[in-house]
Enzyme design. Structure first.
Site, PDB file in Angstrom:
ATOM      1  CE1 TYR A 128      -3.678  -2.339   0.162  1.00 32.65           C
ATOM      2  CE2 TYR A 128      -4.558  -0.855   1.809  1.00 32.65           C
ATOM      3  CZ  TYR A 128      -4.738  -1.894   0.945  1.00 32.65           C
ATOM      4  OH  TYR A 128      -5.966  -2.496   0.865  1.00 32.65           O
ATOM      5  CB  SER A 129       3.061   2.666   2.695  1.00 30.48           C
ATOM      6  OG  SER A 129       2.104   2.397   3.673  1.00 30.48           O
ATOM      7  CD  GLU A 244      -3.294  -2.763   7.926  1.00 32.56           C
ATOM      8  OE1 GLU A 244      -3.783  -2.463   6.833  1.00 32.56           O
ATOM      9  OE2 GLU A 244      -2.135  -2.490   8.252  1.00 32.56           O
ATOM     10  CG  ASN A 384      -2.930   5.491  17.094  1.00 31.99           C
ATOM     11  OD1 ASN A 384      -3.052   4.656  16.184  1.00 31.99           O
ATOM     12  ND2 ASN A 384      -2.737   5.139  18.351  1.00 31.99           N
ATOM     13  CD  GLU A 385      -0.438  11.200  15.244  1.00 33.42           C
ATOM     14  OE1 GLU A 385      -0.580  10.110  14.648  1.00 33.42           O
ATOM     15  OE2 GLU A 385       0.587  11.474  15.898  1.00 33.42           O
TER      16      GLU A 385
HETATM   17  C1  LIG Z   1       6.894  -0.878  11.149  1.00 35.04           C
HETATM   18  C2  LIG Z   1       5.983  -0.489  10.023  1.00 35.04           C
HETATM   19  C3  LIG Z   1       5.465  -1.463   9.208  1.00 35.04           C
HETATM   20  C4  LIG Z   1       4.646  -1.115   8.126  1.00 35.04           C
HETATM   21  N1  LIG Z   1       4.205  -2.109   7.284  1.00 35.04           N
HETATM   22  C5  LIG Z   1       3.543  -1.757   6.164  1.00 35.04           C
HETATM   23  C6  LIG Z   1       3.208  -2.753   5.190  1.00 35.04           C
HETATM   24  O1  LIG Z   1       3.484  -3.946   5.360  1.00 35.04           O
HETATM   25  N2  LIG Z   1       2.610  -2.361   4.055  1.00 35.04           N
HETATM   26  C7  LIG Z   1       2.270  -1.062   3.816  1.00 35.04           C
HETATM   27  O2  LIG Z   1       1.687  -0.779   2.774  1.00 35.04           O
HETATM   28  N3  LIG Z   1       2.560  -0.090   4.712  1.00 35.04           N
HETATM   29  C8  LIG Z   1       3.206  -0.415   5.874  1.00 35.04           C
HETATM   30  N4  LIG Z   1       3.548   0.556   6.789  1.00 35.04           N
HETATM   31  C9  LIG Z   1       3.262   1.959   6.456  1.00 35.04           C
HETATM   32  C10 LIG Z   1       2.247   2.620   7.378  1.00 35.04           C
HETATM   33  O3  LIG Z   1       0.938   2.243   7.084  1.00 35.04           O
HETATM   34  C11 LIG Z   1       2.502   4.143   7.263  1.00 35.04           C
HETATM   35  O4  LIG Z   1       3.726   4.394   7.903  1.00 35.04           O
HETATM   36  C12 LIG Z   1       1.425   4.978   7.885  1.00 35.04           C
HETATM   37  O5  LIG Z   1       0.253   4.906   7.137  1.00 35.04           O
HETATM   38  C13 LIG Z   1       1.842   6.455   8.044  1.00 35.04           C
HETATM   39  O6  LIG Z   1       2.312   6.973   6.839  1.00 35.04           O
HETATM   40  P1  LIG Z   1       3.744   7.693   6.721  1.00 35.04           P
HETATM   41  O7  LIG Z   1       4.756   6.818   7.409  1.00 35.04           O
HETATM   42  O8  LIG Z   1       3.950   8.028   5.292  1.00 35.04           O
HETATM   43  O9  LIG Z   1       3.657   9.010   7.595  1.00 35.04           O
HETATM   44  P2  LIG Z   1       3.080  10.419   7.130  1.00 35.04           P
HETATM   45  O10 LIG Z   1       1.802  10.212   6.411  1.00 35.04           O
HETATM   46  O11 LIG Z   1       4.168  11.170   6.441  1.00 35.04           O
HETATM   47  O12 LIG Z   1       2.774  11.078   8.525  1.00 35.04           O
HETATM   48  C14 LIG Z   1       3.798  11.662   9.343  1.00 35.04           C
HETATM   49  C15 LIG Z   1       3.144  12.233  10.581  1.00 35.04           C
HETATM   50  O13 LIG Z   1       2.176  13.222  10.230  1.00 35.04           O
HETATM   51  C16 LIG Z   1       0.910  12.894  10.802  1.00 35.04           C
HETATM   52  N5  LIG Z   1      -0.181  13.230   9.870  1.00 35.04           N
HETATM   53  C17 LIG Z   1      -0.212  12.979   8.548  1.00 35.04           C
HETATM   54  N6  LIG Z   1      -1.396  13.385   8.014  1.00 35.04           N
HETATM   55  C18 LIG Z   1      -2.112  13.896   9.054  1.00 35.04           C
HETATM   56  C19 LIG Z   1      -3.405  14.468   9.161  1.00 35.04           C
HETATM   57  N7  LIG Z   1      -4.226  14.576   8.095  1.00 35.04           N
HETATM   58  N8  LIG Z   1      -3.823  14.874  10.388  1.00 35.04           N
HETATM   59  C20 LIG Z   1      -3.017  14.751  11.471  1.00 35.04           C
HETATM   60  N9  LIG Z   1      -1.781  14.226  11.432  1.00 35.04           N
HETATM   61  C21 LIG Z   1      -1.328  13.800  10.235  1.00 35.04           C
HETATM   62  C22 LIG Z   1       0.943  11.401  11.024  1.00 35.04           C
HETATM   63  O14 LIG Z   1       0.046  11.001  12.015  1.00 35.04           O
HETATM   64  C23 LIG Z   1       2.383  11.176  11.409  1.00 35.04           C
HETATM   65  O15 LIG Z   1       2.575  11.420  12.785  1.00 35.04           O
HETATM   66  C24 LIG Z   1       4.327   0.243   7.892  1.00 35.04           C
HETATM   67  C25 LIG Z   1       4.843   1.228   8.747  1.00 35.04           C
HETATM   68  C26 LIG Z   1       5.664   0.877   9.796  1.00 35.04           C
HETATM   69  C27 LIG Z   1       6.213   1.988  10.675  1.00 35.04           C
END
Ligand SMILES: Cc1cc2nc3c(=O)[nH]c(=O)nc-3n(C[C@H](O)[C@H](O)[C@H](O)COP(=O)(O)OP(=O)(O)OC[C@H]3O[C@@H](n4cnc5c(N)ncnc54)[C@H](O)[C@@H]3O)c2cc1C
Length: 398
Positions: A128-129, A244, A384-385
């Site tokens: 996904y990500s 999930e 969680n945000e």
């Molecule tokens: C250990 C680990 C395993 C993972 N495994 C998978 C996997 O197997 N497959 C997969 O597809 N993905 C996976 N992920 C990805 C995960 O789903 C994303 O990390 C998550 O959705 C957050 O996206 P980001 O890391 O791009 O952070 P960002 O979207 O860049 O966010 C950074 C910060 O900004 C805050 N933020 C962003 N938008 C908002 C908003 N609108 N309002 C308030 N706050 C906001 C967030 O809460 C966060 O604190 C994994 C992540 C981790 C850390």
């Protein structure tokens, strides 16, 4: 809400307990309890034991090999396996992709993939990500362009958990860049051995290899691997996420982690008395116990309301937030309980057969790494945000 079990439920609980006593290898339970490393073979071993009993795809419909449990039975199974320190069921194939295939997949996809998920032939990971598409998932850019009876995929996924083990990846890809971003996404199944797929490890600070980057360069994917309709992938993606997030609540595992924390607090000493009797520590333990009990009730209520399937978006967001916060607080207190023994990190001490000098009591080695590793809980599956935003939109209309 009455959480007392009736006679049938007590009989089922006893059946689960007897099964766990007989079939859960002590070696695996010890590893889970002490937060030691589980490798792919460990996880496959547990999957195979559950599959032999018909309990692996336990959320699946009976026609596809599910046991036909009631929501209460699901709850009992989750609690008892957690309390017995059973390894978690790895969700990617079993409880993320499978529900999507069962609801939206073609007959051929169901017939081919579902049995292979159950018997362990195919290990799945989640694509996904992407860099720049995490919380704002719909901004994803990995493209899939139709070329005859194939899609040609180019782009990059990131944070792909256990992707190094995977035979297949389910991916969200952009099939139409000209429309509103949610409307141009498709859900594609990609064989990891296809030329042009490259997995690069992301090694974390503790030296662990849990997550990966996955690159796609002109990867040719048969159109038969499209799930449902082209450009309708966002609907399927959201359906999968509600499974999930409910799974991430992990009530059973938190109950077990809390029981273990109570054991540690009763064993560790502070000024000549068990730490569990220290008023400040005891108050924090009591707070977790109350919150855990509340979450157990809420989880049961949501499971029953949803008939044991995926919870509605707001409820699953709520469970994800509370479940991960409680688990993080448990790991936080466990780390505090062992004091200075949480400082040194001896990675090898997490491996089976380690016979070096132990640092502190047997449970110390895994506690700090468990604490740090579980910081991820409030990020993955949607931070969680962002879950709070989902709740405010869905329930308060903000
Ligand atoms: C250990 C680990 C395993 C993972 N495994 C998978 C996997 O197997 N497959 C997969 O597809 N993905 C996976 N992920 C990805 C995960 O789903 C994303 O990390 C998550 O959705 C957050 O996206 P980001 O890391 O791009 O952070 P960002 O979207 O860049 O966010 C950074 C910060 O900004 C805050 N933020 C962003 N938008 C908002 C908003 N609108 N309002 C308030 N706050 C906001 C967030 O809460 C966060 O604190 C994994 C992540 C981790 C850390």
């Amino acid at each position: 809400m009455d959480l007392a079990y009736g006679p049938d439920e007590i009989a089922f609980r006893d059946e689960v307990r007897a099964f766990l006593k007989e079939r859960l290898p002590q070696r695996l339970a010890d590893k889970v309890r002490l937060n030691h490393r589980l490798d792919k073979a460990d996880l496959e071993e547990w999957h195979a034991i559950l599959n032999a009993r018909g309990w692996l795809g336990n959320h699946w419909p009976v026609e596809w090999g599910g046991p036909g449990w009631t929501p209460v039975q699901h709850n009992i199974f989750d609690t008892e396996t957690g309390l017995a320190y059973a390894p978690r069921i790895i969700p990617f194939g079993l409880s993320m992709l499978a529900p999507v295939l069962i609801k939206f997949g073609s007959d051929e996809q169901k017939r081919h993939f579902l049995p292979r998920i159950l018997d362990g032939t195919d290990w799945w990971c989640q694509g996904y990500s992407e860099p720049g598409a995490g919380s704002d998932l719909a901004s994803l850019r990995t493209s899939a362009v139709r070329d005859g009876d194939h899609y040609v995929v180019n782009g990059q996924k990131t944070w792909t958990t256990l992707g190094q083990y995977a035979d297949w990846i389910f991916c969200l890809v952009r099939t139409d860049p000209t429309v509103k971003k949610q409307e141009g996404i498709s859900f594609l199944l990609i064989d990891m051995t296809t030329p042009g797929v490259e997995v690069r490890p992301i090694i974390l600070l503790d030296g662990e290899h849990e997550v990966n980057e996955v690159f796609f360069t002109d990867v040719r994917v048969p159109v038969g691997n499209l799930v449902g309709e082209e450009n309708k992938g966002w609907t399927y993606a959201k359906y999968l996420l509600s499974y999930e997030r409910t799974g991430i609540a992990g009530v059973g595992a938190s109950l077990a982690a809390f029981a273990w924390l109570q054991h540690i607090a009763a064993t560790e000493q502070k000024r000549g008395r068990p730490l569990a009797e220290d008023p400040y520590f005891a108050a924090r333990l009591a707070k977790i116990e109350i919150e855990l009990e509340n979450m157990r009730t809420t989880n049961a209520r949501v499971l029953m309301a949803s008939g044991g399937g995926a919870a509605p978006l707001a409820e699953s967001a709520m469970l994800k937030i509370r479940g991960t916060e409680i688990r993080q607080e448990i790991t936080n207190l466990a780390r505090r309980a062992i004091g200075p023994f949480a400082q040194p990190f001896v990675s090898e001490a997490l491996d089976e057969g380690f016979n070096g000098e132990p640092i502190g009591p047997d449970y110390a080695a895994g506690i700090a790494s468990d604490y740090f590793n579980n910081r991820k809980l409030s990020i993955f599956g949607g931070s969680n945000e962002v879950q709070r935003e989902i709740i405010t939109k869905a329930t308060l209309g903000l």
